[in-house]
Design an enzyme around this catalytic site. Structure first.
Site, mmCIF file in Angstrom:
data_model
loop_
_atom_site.group_PDB
_atom_site.id
_atom_site.type_symbol
_atom_site.label_atom_id
_atom_site.label_comp_id
_atom_site.label_asym_id
_atom_site.label_seq_id
_atom_site.Cartn_x
_atom_site.Cartn_y
_atom_site.Cartn_z
ATOM 1 N N ASP A 68 13.723 -12.073 33.052
ATOM 2 C CA ASP A 68 12.421 -12.704 32.775
ATOM 3 C C ASP A 68 12.344 -14.012 33.547
ATOM 4 O O ASP A 68 13.260 -14.352 34.301
ATOM 5 C CB ASP A 68 12.219 -12.911 31.260
ATOM 6 C CG ASP A 68 10.751 -12.769 30.878
ATOM 7 O OD1 ASP A 68 9.928 -13.475 31.476
ATOM 8 O OD2 ASP A 68 10.434 -11.954 29.995
ATOM 9 N N HIS A 96 6.738 -11.960 35.425
ATOM 10 C CA HIS A 96 7.906 -12.394 34.643
ATOM 11 C C HIS A 96 9.198 -12.288 35.456
ATOM 12 O O HIS A 96 10.224 -11.824 34.950
ATOM 13 C CB HIS A 96 8.023 -11.573 33.354
ATOM 14 C CG HIS A 96 7.022 -11.979 32.303
ATOM 15 N ND1 HIS A 96 6.929 -13.257 31.815
ATOM 16 C CD2 HIS A 96 6.068 -11.258 31.653
ATOM 17 C CE1 HIS A 96 5.962 -13.317 30.905
ATOM 18 N NE2 HIS A 96 5.411 -12.120 30.796
ATOM 19 N N GLU A 133 1.712 -8.721 31.790
ATOM 20 C CA GLU A 133 1.278 -10.107 31.997
ATOM 21 C C GLU A 133 1.510 -10.606 33.422
ATOM 22 O O GLU A 133 1.886 -11.760 33.616
ATOM 23 C CB GLU A 133 2.001 -11.036 31.010
ATOM 24 C CG GLU A 133 1.679 -10.713 29.558
ATOM 25 C CD GLU A 133 2.363 -11.641 28.574
ATOM 26 O OE1 GLU A 133 1.702 -12.096 27.646
ATOM 27 O OE2 GLU A 133 3.588 -11.895 28.729
HETATM 28 C C1 ACM Z 1 4.864 -8.609 25.947
HETATM 29 O O1 ACM Z 1 4.933 -9.009 24.777
HETATM 30 N N1 ACM Z 1 4.467 -9.427 26.898
HETATM 31 C C2 ACM Z 1 5.202 -7.248 26.310
#
Ligand code: ACM
Ligand code: ZN
Length: 711
Positions: A137, A198, A262
């Site tokens: 991440d 991410h 995201e």
């Molecule tokens: C997430 O909670 N962004 C998958």
């Protein structure tokens, strides 16, 4: 006789998840002397992972068609066992879903393999079978990749706001060890390698992975930076394939999770390489998707091809639907159920993990004013238990079979220590275990709560932390109440619990008076109250000061001024006492208290050049009538009238969901307020994202309003 009754009770209440069918046949057996016959027969017709179990006074017989089934028969026996005895029962059991998942995020806060194993061990006892290991991440890359050592050397560590270092990673040997440990407990490990968003930890290690190729020093806050992998550049896919080739070798399961959530697409819009790819692939915007969303879909399809080369199937967060879903993809539906419904309707497998429908265990499990800070929202135990992973819409369309299963997600932004992970996980994981395994018609919350108490006692024996509800005030919790004549204070809990209390400022014990009715308080009082379990364990105590206050007079209008007097001083302050006597303050114009966090721009990427600061605002607000008022703020400090100390004090804490609300008896007219705000990052929370209003409500109202500064 007593033992026998206890044993019978354990049979009735002891097993989680509730078996498909369980009949108590009378009497009990001694585990030390009983004959044990466990048989494995692939052709037995017992469903995969299912088992039959019969306990008679002298024999324990279990049968299954898989090793996993026999493992689960043993786990059921363990739960039925009371000392050296097991009640006589006949059980036939199998799971409702094949994917019974739990997720661990070691990226925001690292945890070692001993804690990972602890989770696998305990959760497998409740028949969860899939461990989703979120290994990469923005805040950390946690898996050793031999071809790219900087991923862990650089990307595995971050320098926090306060200068300390946080990080760690798993070597490939450690990963093999965890995978083997999980396999012994019939748990499949699904690794997640996030792309294309991410991915900042990877980009820090290898800046050529991003569109702008800029060097980034560290990233120590929560949220989604918009520096992501360049989806146009072939070298990105070469990197991803190299990584996947090593990952695929370590994890024998069928799936690799590729993230996909995201991904901020701002940089793609101005990246010539991404735009060239959009042109060469004919990725045109249409009514449904932008060209950049189609580029994300292109990237996911390429990942699907890479995974297929290494014999793996792709699973990703529901954003992988945007721009068109690749053919064989499985969708993990997290932003509600709609992604899962859409994918299943189109014939794709899905795993349901809807965040606000109970499956995000990083959300509060009780009122935010009393619970430790979390990312937000409320997923109580009851809400988790009520969740049915197969939406009515899919049932009606005959597509429910595409729901492979259900999973809880445990993002660790606010789980600073392993015990906090446990606190958030239990007992909600028991509810998850039951919704993942037990047929709908066998679910019963009251019965679950009784059986859960037995399971919690076992957590105590194993030294595992779990949530016990914290008493909440009806109408909103506050530790500092005021009254002039008398006040009624009523309590509740996030699930049915007995509460015990004292009114003499001694700590409550399980033998203290049981709370039955609201208190009517007419003298200065400390209420100390805690929930207690059926087995006499006290939860965290609330200590609430209920203070008889003289009404604080308003100021004479000639002593007041209109608007706010504001000033700021620049610096990297961890708390108010770091500002120093010799700090240089500059006057600033503030239209409202909310402007305290607007003196610098929010930058989601946290570059080194950010200017941190502290600011103060001082002014007056109008109180409409004599009454008791409640105040709340996520700012660092708030002073009122001529009280010398700040009455709201969040200094040095994670400045979200303030626990320092207060009540004051104020008379009609103008009252002074001074607010101190520090732009910093505490506990990973970037305070410039705060609303820096001070909120007010009349005691007894349920709506907060921002204070209006007298103009
Ligand atoms: C997430 O909670 N962004 C998958
Ligand atoms: Zn690009």
């Amino acid at each position: 006789m007593k033992t026998l009754i206890a044993i019978l009770a354990s049979a009735i209440i002891g097993v989680i998840p509730q078996p498909v069918s369980m009949r108590i046949t009378g009497g009990s057996c001694n585990v030390n002397t009983a004959r044990t016959v466990f048989s494995l027969d692939e052709k037995s017709g017992i469903p995969a992972e299912g088992y039959t179990l019969e306990v008679t006074p002298d024999c324990i017989t279990a049968a299954a068609s898989t090793e996993a089934g026999l493992f689960y028969a043993r786990k059921t026996l363990d739960q039925l066992r009371y000392g050296d005895r097991i009640p006589c029962v006949k059980i036939s059991d199998y799971p409702r879903f094949a994917w019974r998942g739990f997720h661990v995020d070691p990226c925001r806060h690292f945890l070692g393999i001993d804690d990972i194993k602890k989770q696998i061990d305990i959760l497998s006892q409740y028949k969860l079978n899939t461990f989703h290991w979120h290994l990469t991440d923005d805040q950390g890359w946690r898996i050793e990749i031999k071809k790219y050592p900087r991923l862990t050397e650089v990307g595995g560590w971050r320098t926090e706001f306060d200068g300390s270092t946080h990080g760690g990673y798993y070597t490939q040997d450690e990963i093999r060890d965890v995978v083997a440990y999980a396999a012994e407990r019939f748990v499949t490990v699904v690794p997640e390698i996030e792309m294309p968003g991410h991915s900042l930890a990877a980009i820090r290690a290898y800046p050529w992975l991003s569109c702008t190729k800029e060097e980034i020093s560290t990233f120590y806050t929560w949220g989604s930076p918009d520096i992501v992998l360049c989806a146009g550049n072939d070298s990105t896919y070469t990197f991803l394939e190299d990584v996947i080739s090593e990952v695929a070798e370590l994890f024998p399961g069928e799936y690799i999770h590729i993230g996909g959530d995201e991904c901020q697409k701002t940089k793609w819009r101005s990246c010539p390489v991404c735009q060239a790819r959009i042109a060469s692939e004919g990725l045109k915007a249409d009514d449904e998707f932008t060209a950049e969303e189609k580029l994300q879909s292109y990237a996911v399809r390429r990942m699907e091809g890479i995974l297929a080369k290494y014999g793996k199937k792709l699973i990703g967060w529901d954003e992988i639907l945007e721009g068109g879903l690749s053919e064989g993809a499985t969708v993990m539906s997290w932003r509600g159920e709609s992604g899962g419904i859409k994918a299943a309707s189109a014939g794709h497998d899905v795993v349901m993990t809807p965040s606000k429908a109970g499956m995000y265990f990083d959300h509060f499990q009780g009122e935010s004013k009393v619970e430790p800070v979390t990312i937000g929202n409320l997923n109580t135990l009851g809400k988790v238990y009520d969740y049915d992973p197969v939406p009515e819409e899919l049932k009606a369309r005959g597509k429910g079979g595409y729901v492979r299963g259900v999973q809880c997600n445990n993002w660790s932004e606010y789980m600073y220590k392993p015990w906090q992970r446990e606190y958030m996980l239990f007992p909600r994981a028991f509810a998850l275990a039951e919704i993942a395994w037990t047929p709908l018609e066998r679910k019963n919350f009251d019965s679950f709560l009784r059986r859960m108490d037995e399971a919690c006692k076992r957590l105590d024996e194993a030294g595992i932390t779990y949530h016990i509800p914290i008493p909440e005030q009806v109408g909103g919790s506050c530790n500092s109440l005021a009254f002039t004549d008398s006040v009624e204070v009523a309590f509740t809990t996030s699930r049915p619990m007995t509460m015990v209390y004292t009114l003499d400022d001694t700590a409550p014990t399980p033998a203290s008076d049981v709370y039955r009715n609201p208190f009517t308080i007419s003298t200065d009082t400390w209420i100390r109250i805690a929930a207690t379990t059926s087995y006499g364990k006290l939860g965290p105590e609330r200590r609430i000061h209920v203070e008889k206050q003289p009404v604080e007079p308003a100021s004479a209008p000639e002593d007041t001024w209109s608007g706010l007097r504001g000033r700021r001083t620049d610096g990297r302050f961890g708390g108010w006492d770091e500002i120093g006597e010799d700090a240089e303050w500059q006057e600033v114009q503030l239209g409202a208290l909310a402007d305290l966090a607007k003196l610098e721009k929010f930058d989601r990427n946290m570059p080194d050049s950010l200017q941190f600061y502290a600011a103060e605002a001082e002014g007056w607000f109008e109180v409409p009538e004599d009454d008791i008022y409640r105040f709340s703020s996520d700012c660092d400090l708030v002073w009122f009238d001529s009280f010398p100390l700040p009455l709201i004090d969040n200094d040095g804490k994670v400045k979200r969901f303030s626990h320092s609300d207060i009540e004051l008896a104020l008379s009609k007219g103008l009252h002074k307020i001074k607010v101190g705000f520090i732009y910093n990052v505490a506990g990973g929370w970037n305070s410039i994202r705060n609303k820096t209003d001070v909120l007010i409500r009349k005691s007894g109202d349920d709506k907060w309003k921002p204070i209006i500064i007298h103009q």
